[in-house]
Every structure is written in C-alpha cells, then in structure tokens.
Design a protein around this motif. Structure first.
Motif, PDB file in Angstrom:
ATOM      1  N   LYS A   1       8.216   4.992   6.339  1.00 30.19           N
ATOM      2  CA  LYS A   1       8.750   6.263   5.832  1.00 30.19           C
ATOM      3  C   LYS A   1      10.278   6.251   5.860  1.00 30.19           C
ATOM      4  CE  LYS A   1       4.872   9.063   7.353  1.00 30.19           C
ATOM      5  NZ  LYS A   1       4.414   9.542   8.663  1.00 30.19           N
TER       6      LYS A   1
ATOM      7  N   GLU B   1       0.823  -1.205   0.000  1.00 29.67           N
ATOM      8  CA  GLU B   1       0.000   0.000   0.000  1.00 29.67           C
ATOM      9  C   GLU B   1       0.865   1.266   0.000  1.00 29.67           C
ATOM     10  OE1 GLU B   1      -3.282   1.170   3.098  1.00 29.67           O
ATOM     11  OE2 GLU B   1      -3.663  -0.852   2.326  1.00 29.67           O
ATOM     12  N   PHE B   2       1.873   1.262   0.871  1.00 28.48           N
ATOM     13  CA  PHE B   2       2.771   2.416   0.986  1.00 28.48           C
ATOM     14  C   PHE B   2       3.514   2.661  -0.331  1.00 28.48           C
ATOM     15  CE2 PHE B   2       6.686   4.649   2.021  1.00 28.48           C
ATOM     16  CZ  PHE B   2       6.266   5.617   2.937  1.00 28.48           C
TER      17      PHE B   2
ATOM     18  N   THR C   1       2.593   1.790  -3.379  1.00 28.09           N
ATOM     19  CA  THR C   1       1.663   2.291  -4.394  1.00 28.09           C
ATOM     20  C   THR C   1       1.379   3.777  -4.183  1.00 28.09           C
ATOM     21  OG1 THR C   1       0.655   0.101  -4.360  1.00 28.09           O
ATOM     22  CG2 THR C   1      -0.563   1.820  -5.511  1.00 28.09           C
ATOM     23  N   THR C   2       1.053   4.129  -2.945  1.00 21.87           N
ATOM     24  CA  THR C   2       0.752   5.532  -2.620  1.00 21.87           C
ATOM     25  C   THR C   2       1.916   6.452  -2.972  1.00 21.87           C
ATOM     26  OG1 THR C   2      -0.503   4.681  -0.744  1.00 21.87           O
ATOM     27  CG2 THR C   2      -0.083   7.042  -0.757  1.00 21.87           C
ATOM     28  N   ASN C   3       3.135   5.986  -2.763  1.00 20.10           N
ATOM     29  CA  ASN C   3       4.316   6.824  -2.987  1.00 20.10           C
ATOM     30  C   ASN C   3       4.998   6.563  -4.340  1.00 20.10           C
ATOM     31  OD1 ASN C   3       4.863   8.406  -0.299  1.00 20.10           O
ATOM     32  ND2 ASN C   3       4.186   6.354   0.294  1.00 20.10           N
ATOM     33  N   HIS C   4       4.262   5.899  -5.228  1.00 18.65           N
ATOM     34  CA  HIS C   4       4.712   5.680  -6.615  1.00 18.65           C
ATOM     35  C   HIS C   4       6.034   4.925  -6.727  1.00 18.65           C
ATOM     36  CE1 HIS C   4       1.451   8.415  -7.337  1.00 18.65           C
ATOM     37  NE2 HIS C   4       2.058   9.353  -6.631  1.00 18.65           N
TER      38      HIS C   4
ATOM     39  N   GLU D   1       4.043   2.432  10.427  1.00 21.00           N
ATOM     40  CA  GLU D   1       3.895   3.636   9.582  1.00 21.00           C
ATOM     41  C   GLU D   1       5.185   4.454   9.568  1.00 21.00           C
ATOM     42  OE1 GLU D   1       0.242   2.012  10.823  1.00 21.00           O
ATOM     43  OE2 GLU D   1       1.687   2.984  12.162  1.00 21.00           O
TER      44      GLU D   1
END
Length: 289
Positions: free
Chosen positions: A111, A27-28, A30-33, A107
């Motif tokens: 990052k 998910e992370f 995908t969200t951050n390309h 989370e």
C-alpha cells in the motif's frame, strides 16, 4: 486510463526466494488497476535497462524489492526523472527501510509503495559516489569487508564477523575534519557519515538525523570499548559522552593519517585517506508510511 508501475526486483538479495513476492505484487497491481512491468536485476547494466523501461512506460512510480544497494541503483538511474520510488524491503541490508519505519508485512508495504505520500530525500556525495543512508570509515567498514569476504550469511555471519573484527581491529586513526569553516583533529575508531538515524539492525547512531533537511552528520566515535558498543546496540547512543562528537553540516572533508576502511550503504569501498563530502538536497522521492 491505467497508471504504469515498473517493479524492479533483485532476485538474489538477502538470499530470499522472490517468487511469492512477485506474485503478491502482480496481484496487488491488478486489484488496484495498475499496469505492471516487472524487471529482474542481473547485475549487468541494470541502470541502463531501467532508464529504457522508464522512457518506454513513463511510470508514475518505480517499486523496488531489494536492499539498499538496489534502491540506490534505481535512484541513481532515475536521477533526471520525476518519479516516486516505493520500497519493498527484501535485502540483506535494509537500512533505509528501517529508517523510514516501513512496516514488516508485505500487505502494508505494498500500500505504501504503490499509493502513499512521499518525501523528497537527500543523498550524500562522497568522493563522487552517492550514499542514501549511512557510510563510515573505521571499525564498521572493516566489518563490512570481512562480511563480504566470508561465506556465512545472515545474522550469524554478521555476528561472527563482528567478533572477529573487534578482536583484530587496527589502531585508532587520526582524522582532520574541515566543516562549517572549522578545522578539527580527532583520534577516532570510526566516523559515520549519516544521512539518517539508524543502521539496518535498528541501532540508532545519529539520533537527530533527518533525511530531507539538506544536512548530513559526521558521528565521530573516539573510543569503541565494549561498554560503549553495548550502549549503542541497546539504543542508548551516548551523545553527551566524551567518546562521541557529532558535527552537522552540508559539506566536509576528512583526511586520515593512514588509509582506513571505508563503506557506503553496506558496500565496501577500499581503504581511503581522504574523503570529500557534500549533500545533494532533495535527490529522490521516496514513498513513506
């Protein structure tokens, strides 16, 4: 242009189910390309497989979910490559994550692993094997051996083994140490070969250690009575005590008067009488908070 990331996950580390973790990572990404390639370790020729994936995808980072053993395997596989390693702590021994002060939530760790700055970290070579964190001979290595042989896992398994190990421990050993052009003899219960400061339990054993200073420390514990163990466990490492000697160097040999239990980064490596140790400066890039 999407950046490639290889995600290496050890499905059995720390006896935790990893499906939620894998989902969160996907998910992370995908969200951050990021383009994510997931690889689950099998314990068979993982290093070769990871090298092949690296050659195919040329990733900017490799994110690792596992304990110290998995991180080290990836670091060794990527020895010749210029790639940043991000860590998602998920093993039974997460000593390195503790030392890097990685946070406790997934989370925040995502990052750091995907996006944050990095340090160029040293490794230690001991008898030709690599250590990224803490290795030792003596009492703690006995503990690691007993833990590997027992079927009780987790904290209680460790506590139980600690008690057994302390009550059944061998005589102290005599160690002849050559370092910094000096030769010294010490009677010891345990000698830690430290690239960093803390064990995975959060216990500080080498207060002034740094993972990127081109040096390692030999922390010699001459006596390990319950009082001293209590002090160490409560975070009051008595470095000025007569029971503790710390030698900082980039190369050393240790010879013992009988074969003594030896462990590297939480993995038991048999009983040894002789150790050849040197630093490998700036061996891997690790993402940090």
């Amino acid at each position: 242009m999407k950046k490639n990331i290889i995600f290496v996950v050890n499905p059995i580390s720390g006896d935790l189910d990893k499906s939620d973790l894998i989902e969160a990572v996907q998910e992370f990404a995908t969200t951050n390309h990021f383009e994510l390639e997931v690889y689950e370790t099998t314990g068979k020729s993982d290093a070769k497989q990871i090298q092949a994936l690296h050659n195919k995808y040329n990733p900017e980072r490799i994110v690792v979910a596992g304990g110290d053993g998995t991180i080290k395997m990836v670091a060794e596989a990527m020895e010749e490559q210029d790639v940043i390693i991000g860590i998602l702590p998920a093993g039974s021994a997460n000593g390195l994550s503790v030392d890097l002060n990685l946070p406790s939530t997934i989370e925040e760790n995502l990052k750091i692993a995907f996006l944050n700055r990095y340090i160029e970290m040293d490794m230690i070579c001991i008898n030709g094997k690599k250590s990224i964190h803490l290795s030792d001979i003596g009492l703690n290595a006995d503990l690691v051996k007993n833990y590997e042989e027992s079927d009780v896992r987790g904290f209680w398994g460790y506590a139980l083994q600690a008690f057994t190990t302390l009550t059944e421990s061998n005589e102290p050993f005599v160690a002849t140490i050559k370092a910094n052009k000096e030769k010294v003899d010490h009677v010891a219960r345990m000698i830690v070969i430290a690239n960093s400061q803390k064990y995975g339990t959060g216990v500080t054993i080498n207060p002034n250690g740094a993972m990127n200073d081109g040096k390692f420390e030999l922390v010699i514990l001459k006596n390990l009575d319950l009082f001293l163990i209590g002090k160490i466990i409560t975070g009051n490492m008595p470095i000025d005590s007569e029971d503790v000697v710390i030698i900082s160097t980039d190369q050393a040999t240790i010879e013992t008067d009988y074969p003594v239990s030896f462990q590297i980064d939480g993995e038991y490596c048999g009983a040894q009488k002789s150790l050849e140790i040197h630093i490998l400066h700036k061996q891997m890039k690790i993402a940090i908070p």
